[in-house]
Scaffold this active site. Structure first.
Site, PDB file in Angstrom:
ATOM      1  CB  CYS A  35       5.239   7.272  -3.951  1.00  0.00           C
ATOM      2  SG  CYS A  35       6.139   7.915  -5.376  1.00  0.00           S
TER       3      CYS A  35
ATOM      4  CG  HIS B 153       1.724   9.740  -3.638  1.00  0.00           C
ATOM      5  ND1 HIS B 153       2.877  10.469  -3.421  1.00  0.00           N
ATOM      6  CD2 HIS B 153       1.885   9.157  -4.855  1.00  0.00           C
ATOM      7  CE1 HIS B 153       3.687  10.323  -4.455  1.00  0.00           C
ATOM      8  NE2 HIS B 153       3.107   9.540  -5.342  1.00  0.00           N
TER       9      HIS B 153
ATOM     10  CG  ASN C  31       5.194  11.903  -7.829  1.00  0.00           C
ATOM     11  OD1 ASN C  31       5.629  11.854  -6.677  1.00  0.00           O
ATOM     12  ND2 ASN C  31       4.629  10.866  -8.416  1.00  0.00           N
TER      13      ASN C  31
END
Lengths: 315, 315
Positions: A111, A244, A274
């Site tokens: 990520c 994030h 996400n």
């Protein structure tokens, strides 16, 4: 180094929490309380990491008449949910643009890959080997996700974004990339088992979410402070913090540690879930038009594996 | 930039051509005539891209007492056959070394990734963000290969290699990296369909081997000439040519176009098959001790996707 433009692509289909209530019994309240997520997008049949990368690329180039597609001289793709590990998303983008004989590579640091990709571009600029770079982040989480998994099946969404970067300023609205820091943290905690995607064995699993949570909060806070210190800035100088997009509770924890009010963070996790390494870039695209001259943005990321990074931007 | 040391790891199990005669009817003569391959290695149960990366890393560090593991400040992994796209091979290596807060990333530009990884290191050195880099290339082809595929099932082997790089010379035996060129060729020929590895759909397939063959011969020859021209050298100055280890007929075609005798090429494909982005690095490890001071080596690669590159080294 400057970010000249950014654009995002999101697939049309919206999956709400009620979908998970039906298939695995998790209630809307249970999911939103723990993650902040109310919905996420899902790529259509025929869409994949590469096609979403192409859509984001078309959009960013359409928004940037000063940056000709034919001048692109470096393509860095990023994903941990590859459609093809050989004809990678970066190669698909090159084929779309039809530019020959330029460095093309796809990467994964989970990520946090957006910042690794930008740091790689920084290196090519330092070498003088490129001056018109395209970074494309794209995740097709639903291709690898097990929706029935009550631990993490409800977390993931699909999406992509593309950024244009140059060593010199092209336009007054360009964002000056003041500092990029990336770091692996593969030697920390349960990095080897907390979040994994083993394509041959199974899809995305996250059996140790608490270890991810604790480390994400610590690392994103610390590396944000580091990029600010290197530029003699304090948190009050940050107009927007773009973390994030993993979990709204992580975002709130980072804000609290930094001493920033909730409204200083940019968040899309409520609507998108996400979206992996694309999440922060999608949020930057949403923030693009509201940034005023002289204002600072910090993007801070943490990924499974583990890895982290932060980038200070100034308009 | 210098390559201080290189080492390879190969799994123990040897798969000869007779294995394919038994399972899909291809004869030893048919395979060797078309590819040069007589055998390939296969990772054992429990081995994978990450474990093979660790083995190569242990070996290269054991061979390099002047390069302390604790000083590693950049790890670039490369594979198109990932064990885990989140806890990538580079993160696994970081965990093994237990070095914190350094850039860590894994990449894929298919079989040409070795040179992309080294070019990324070159960028970090130019930025002053690293000075002790570890590049690890590792392929677990047999995890994604369909042995029954009579077009390409017999081509692939497993293996890994690791290289230590520094911006300044550490030892007289270091190889001076004079020039690195990489290029995507995703916009050429059948790059989008010739060789693919779509983890969700299926493993490695190569339905258009002829298109790969033609482009590999053209690109590896041309980029070899380019690195030589940039250094005012001719092919006669090349002690060893290390091509991507895909097919002995490709190697011979490249030699012929360059006007080099067969014995100038380093080849391991006869015993190892196509070990992807690890192949040329394994060949460099085999060549390491026989190179004399002042001698030049060219590594030239071509990968599905497509992508290519060349690197000129001097001892």
């Amino acid at each position: 180094m400057y970010i000249h433009q950014v654009a995002a692509y999101l697939p049309a289909e919206i999956i709400t929490n009620e979908h998970f209530t039906r298939i695995n019994g998790l209630s809307n309240e249970w999911i939103t309380e723990r993650t902040g997520i109310r919905a996420r997008r899902k790529a259509a049949a025929g869409e994949n990491t590469n096609t979403m990368a192409l859509e984001a690329t078309r959009r960013v180039l359409a928004a940037a008449p000063a940056f000709a597609a034919t001048e692109v001289d470096l393509i860095v793709g990023a994903t941990y949910t590859p459609h093809d590990t050989i004809y990678t998303l970066a190669h698909a983008v090159q084929r779309e643009l039809d530019v020959s004989d330029i460095p093309v590579v796809s990467i994964s640091s989970a990520c946090s890959s957006l910042l690794n990709a930008i740091e790689i571009v920084e290196g090519y600029f330092a070498l003088g080997k490129a001056r018109r770079a395209l970074v494309v982040v794209s995740e097709h989480n639903t291709a690898y996700n097990n929706e029935l998994d009550t631990m993490a099946g409800h977390l993931w969404g699909d999406g992509s974004a593309a950024l244009l970067l140059t060593p010199e300023r092209l336009a007054p609205t360009d964002l000056d990339v003041r500092t990029v820091i990336t770091g692996g943290a593969g030697n920390i905690g349960k990095a080897d088992i907390s979040v994994t995607l083993k394509p041959v064995e199974k899809g995305i699993v996250m059996p140790f979410g608490k270890d991810v949570f604790i480390n994400a909060c610590q690392y994103m806070t610390r590396v944000t402070q580091q990029v600010l210190e290197r530029n003699q800035l304090s948190v009050e100088d940050v107009r927007y913090l773009i973390p994030h997009q993993a979990n709204l509770r992580i975002t709130k924890n980072v804000l609290q540690q930094l001493g920033l009010p909730d409204d200083r963070a940019v968040s899309n996790i409520e609507e998108l879930g996400n979206t992996g390494c694309a999440g922060a870039a999608i949020a930057l695209a949403d923030t693009w038009s509201s940034l005023q001259e002289g204002e600072h943005v910090v993007i801070t990321v943490f990924g499974g594996g583990y890895s982290y990074g932060a980038m200070l931007l100034k308009r």
